[in-house]
Motif scaffolding. Structure first.
Motif, PDB file in Angstrom:
ATOM      1  N   GLN A   2       0.763  -1.254   0.045  1.00  0.00           N
ATOM      2  CA  GLN A   2      -0.023  -0.020  -0.022  1.00  0.00           C
ATOM      3  C   GLN A   2       0.822   1.319   0.020  1.00  0.00           C
ATOM      4  OE1 GLN A   2      -3.202  -0.088   2.698  1.00  0.00           O
ATOM      5  NE2 GLN A   2      -3.723   2.086   2.712  1.00  0.00           N
ATOM      6  N   ASN A   3       2.040   1.157   0.268  1.00  0.00           N
ATOM      7  CA  ASN A   3       2.658   2.556   0.501  1.00  0.00           C
ATOM      8  C   ASN A   3       2.199   3.558   1.317  1.00  0.00           C
ATOM      9  OD1 ASN A   3       5.132   1.403  -1.320  1.00  0.00           O
ATOM     10  ND2 ASN A   3       3.311   1.410  -2.497  1.00  0.00           N
ATOM     11  N   ASP A   4       2.095   4.808   0.761  1.00  0.00           N
ATOM     12  CA  ASP A   4       1.537   6.018   1.543  1.00  0.00           C
ATOM     13  C   ASP A   4       0.180   6.168   0.928  1.00  0.00           C
ATOM     14  OD1 ASP A   4       4.008   6.250   2.794  1.00  0.00           O
ATOM     15  OD2 ASP A   4       4.370   8.183   2.030  1.00  0.00           O
ATOM     16  N   ALA A   5      -0.244   5.346   0.014  1.00  0.00           N
ATOM     17  CA  ALA A   5      -1.517   5.442  -0.621  1.00  0.00           C
ATOM     18  C   ALA A   5      -2.626   5.296   0.501  1.00  0.00           C
ATOM     19  CB  ALA A   5      -1.613   4.737  -1.816  1.00  0.00           C
ATOM     20  N   HIS A   6      -3.758   5.951   0.248  1.00  0.00           N
ATOM     21  CA  HIS A   6      -4.931   5.800   0.931  1.00  0.00           C
ATOM     22  C   HIS A   6      -6.271   5.559   0.136  1.00  0.00           C
ATOM     23  CE1 HIS A   6      -2.490   8.567   4.045  1.00  0.00           C
ATOM     24  NE2 HIS A   6      -2.192   7.364   3.874  1.00  0.00           N
ATOM     25  N   ALA A  46      -0.234 -11.617   1.814  1.00  0.00           N
ATOM     26  CA  ALA A  46       0.689 -10.439   2.414  1.00  0.00           C
ATOM     27  C   ALA A  46       0.203  -9.082   2.137  1.00  0.00           C
ATOM     28  CB  ALA A  46       2.020 -10.895   1.977  1.00  0.00           C
ATOM     29  N   TYR A  47       0.082  -8.288   3.272  1.00  0.00           N
ATOM     30  CA  TYR A  47      -0.539  -6.890   3.227  1.00  0.00           C
ATOM     31  C   TYR A  47       0.824  -5.808   3.985  1.00  0.00           C
ATOM     32  CZ  TYR A  47      -3.268  -3.042   4.194  1.00  0.00           C
ATOM     33  OH  TYR A  47      -3.778  -1.663   4.299  1.00  0.00           O
ATOM     34  N   PHE A  48       1.069  -5.035   3.063  1.00  0.00           N
ATOM     35  CA  PHE A  48       2.245  -4.017   3.590  1.00  0.00           C
ATOM     36  C   PHE A  48       1.581  -2.818   3.881  1.00  0.00           C
ATOM     37  CE2 PHE A  48       4.395  -7.484   1.659  1.00  0.00           C
ATOM     38  CZ  PHE A  48       5.420  -7.707   2.429  1.00  0.00           C
ATOM     39  N   VAL A  49       1.385  -2.245   4.958  1.00  0.00           N
ATOM     40  CA  VAL A  49       0.677  -1.200   5.464  1.00  0.00           C
ATOM     41  C   VAL A  49       1.062  -0.276   5.956  1.00  0.00           C
ATOM     42  CG1 VAL A  49      -0.100  -2.316   7.779  1.00  0.00           C
ATOM     43  CG2 VAL A  49      -1.671  -0.587   6.744  1.00  0.00           C
ATOM     44  N   GLN A  50       1.192   1.080   5.512  1.00  0.00           N
ATOM     45  CA  GLN A  50       1.719   2.063   6.268  1.00  0.00           C
ATOM     46  C   GLN A  50       1.119   2.317   7.563  1.00  0.00           C
ATOM     47  OE1 GLN A  50       0.229   6.273   5.564  1.00  0.00           O
ATOM     48  NE2 GLN A  50       2.279   6.937   5.014  1.00  0.00           N
ATOM     49  N   PHE A  51       2.101   2.812   8.541  1.00  0.00           N
ATOM     50  CA  PHE A  51       1.465   2.655  10.170  1.00  0.00           C
ATOM     51  C   PHE A  51       2.102   3.770  10.668  1.00  0.00           C
ATOM     52  CE2 PHE A  51       5.794   1.171  10.020  1.00  0.00           C
ATOM     53  CZ  PHE A  51       6.278   1.524  11.272  1.00  0.00           C
ATOM     54  N   VAL A  62       0.054  -9.455   7.960  1.00  0.00           N
ATOM     55  CA  VAL A  62       0.025  -8.105   7.883  1.00  0.00           C
ATOM     56  C   VAL A  62       1.603  -7.669   8.317  1.00  0.00           C
ATOM     57  CG1 VAL A  62      -0.258  -6.066   8.948  1.00  0.00           C
ATOM     58  CG2 VAL A  62      -2.248  -7.532   8.398  1.00  0.00           C
ATOM     59  N   PHE A  63       2.374  -6.709   7.464  1.00  0.00           N
ATOM     60  CA  PHE A  63       3.518  -6.308   7.811  1.00  0.00           C
ATOM     61  C   PHE A  63       3.508  -4.811   7.867  1.00  0.00           C
ATOM     62  CE2 PHE A  63       3.913  -9.958   5.467  1.00  0.00           C
ATOM     63  CZ  PHE A  63       4.887 -10.677   5.835  1.00  0.00           C
ATOM     64  N   PRO A  64       3.691  -4.278   9.006  1.00  0.00           N
ATOM     65  CA  PRO A  64       3.804  -2.780   9.123  1.00  0.00           C
ATOM     66  C   PRO A  64       4.931  -2.212   8.108  1.00  0.00           C
ATOM     67  CG  PRO A  64       4.623  -3.640  11.113  1.00  0.00           C
ATOM     68  CD  PRO A  64       3.973  -4.759  10.299  1.00  0.00           C
ATOM     69  N   ASN A  65       4.941  -1.085   7.430  1.00  0.00           N
ATOM     70  CA  ASN A  65       5.807  -0.815   6.361  1.00  0.00           C
ATOM     71  C   ASN A  65       5.546   0.820   5.992  1.00  0.00           C
ATOM     72  OD1 ASN A  65       7.961  -2.066   4.651  1.00  0.00           O
ATOM     73  ND2 ASN A  65       6.690  -1.608   2.767  1.00  0.00           N
ATOM     74  N   ALA A  66       6.443   1.298   5.216  1.00  0.00           N
ATOM     75  CA  ALA A  66       6.618   2.650   4.877  1.00  0.00           C
ATOM     76  C   ALA A  66       6.713   3.498   6.018  1.00  0.00           C
ATOM     77  CB  ALA A  66       5.261   3.052   4.025  1.00  0.00           C
TER      78      ALA A  66
END
Length: 326
Positions: free
Chosen positions: A146-150, A165-170, A214-218
């Motif tokens: 997802q990067n910084d996208a909303h 696998a979900y990479f979510v901005q946190f 889920v992986f906290p990323n960005a």
């Protein structure tokens, strides 16, 4: 999937590999650094080995021109979001990249067995340089970066496939409210609201995506200059917004104990397989404890490794307003 720091990923699939947002060099007048330190990764290897390059948007904690110029081969296929304007394509072309796969926003395309979908955000709040999220499916694993996208239409993204696998901005990516001329009590209150808003937003996406892993990323960035050092993490008095990976995972564990969430650090290799996920860290448990449990000391060591620093005239960050929700 190998974490490269901040939003950086090296994704190896049965149908090719993708290098995402490879940021390593200091950004925003040399004041922003990835946390933890990712300078000792083999960037040349990732730049040579990847079949595709994906840069989500032009903010300099995602678009590292120096790293792209030095380490990424120029005949790589660039996955290009369908932004309203061509700034990203022009900047990549100026670096020597010539092969572009232009993907219509929200429309899956297939290349040699790899399904690819880029969701481009082009609303006024995203600015002319846009933002984007990447979905991949190699027939075995579905990934959402997802990067910084909303994105608002998560249902459309889920139609691409059940996400493994979900990479979510946190974490925060803005200087609000730290450098604003406000009383300390106001900064602390606004920062607390911002941190809670960041978490609530991530939680809404996690609930909506329903990924297996889920992986906290960005995020987060860190600051090595003496005059910015106090803004690291949540600040000296709770007036900063840069929640780290372990803090987010602990908070997520309390709010959603059944979510399978994992720590992704520079060099960490994640291998999801249905409900299981094998993680291989390049750090020992003692080193991880030092990074997060003794953060000021770790950051001083990082600053020492980075060499002499010229103090910036003022703190600089992404040109985003608080309304952007970063």
């Amino acid at each position: 999937m190998t974490g490269l720091g901040h939003a950086g990923l090296f994704i190896e699939t049965a149908a090719g590999s993708v290098l995402c947002d490879p940021w390593v060099n200091p950004a925003f007048f040399g004041s922003w650094f990835p946390f933890p330190d990712n300078t000792d990764l083999d960037w040349a290897h990732y730049g040579r080995a990847a079949d595709y390059l994906y840069v989500s948007h032009l903010h300099r904690d995602h678009f590292d021109a120096e790293n792209l110029r030095r380490t990424v081969r120029k005949d790589i296929t660039v996955l290009l979001p369908a932004f309203a304007t061509d700034e990203l394509e022009r900047e990549l072309s100026a670096l020597g990249f010539t092969k572009f796969l232009r993907a219509p926003s929200g429309t899956p395309v297939e290349r040699d067995g790899l399904r690819i979908m880029i969701t481009a955000l082009t609303g006024p709040g995203d600015g002319p340089i846009g933002d984007s999220a990447l979905s991949l499916d190699d027939g075995r694993t579905v990934l959402l970066n997802q990067n910084d996208a909303h994105p608002l239409d998560i249902a459309a993204i889920r139609e691409f496939g059940e996400v493994d696998a979900y990479f979510v901005q946190f974490s925060g990516a803005i200087w609000y409210p730290m450098v604003y001329q406000l009383p300390l009590s106001a900064k602390k209150e606004f920062a607390a609201r911002k941190r809670q808003g960041q978490f609530d937003r991530a939680l809404r996406y996690i609930d909506a995506v329903e990924a297996k892993h889920v992986f906290p990323n960005a995020g987060p960035p860190c600051f090595l200059d003496d005059e910015l050092f106090e803004h690291n993490g949540t600040g000296q008095d709770g007036e900063s917004i840069f929640v780290d990976q372990l803090e987010f995972l602990r908070q997520l564990g309390r709010a959603r104990p059944r979510v399978a969430a994992h720590l992704l650090l520079p060099g960490t290799v994640a291998e999801p397989e249905d409900t299981a996920c094998k993680l291989t860290h390049r750090y020992t448990e003692t080193e991880i404890e030092h990074i997060f449990g003794e953060k000021p000391a770790y950051l001083r060591e990082f600053a020492g490794r980075s060499g002499p620093r010229s103090p910036p005239s003022a703190p600089h960050g992404p040109p985003r307003c608080p309304a952007s929700g970063c």
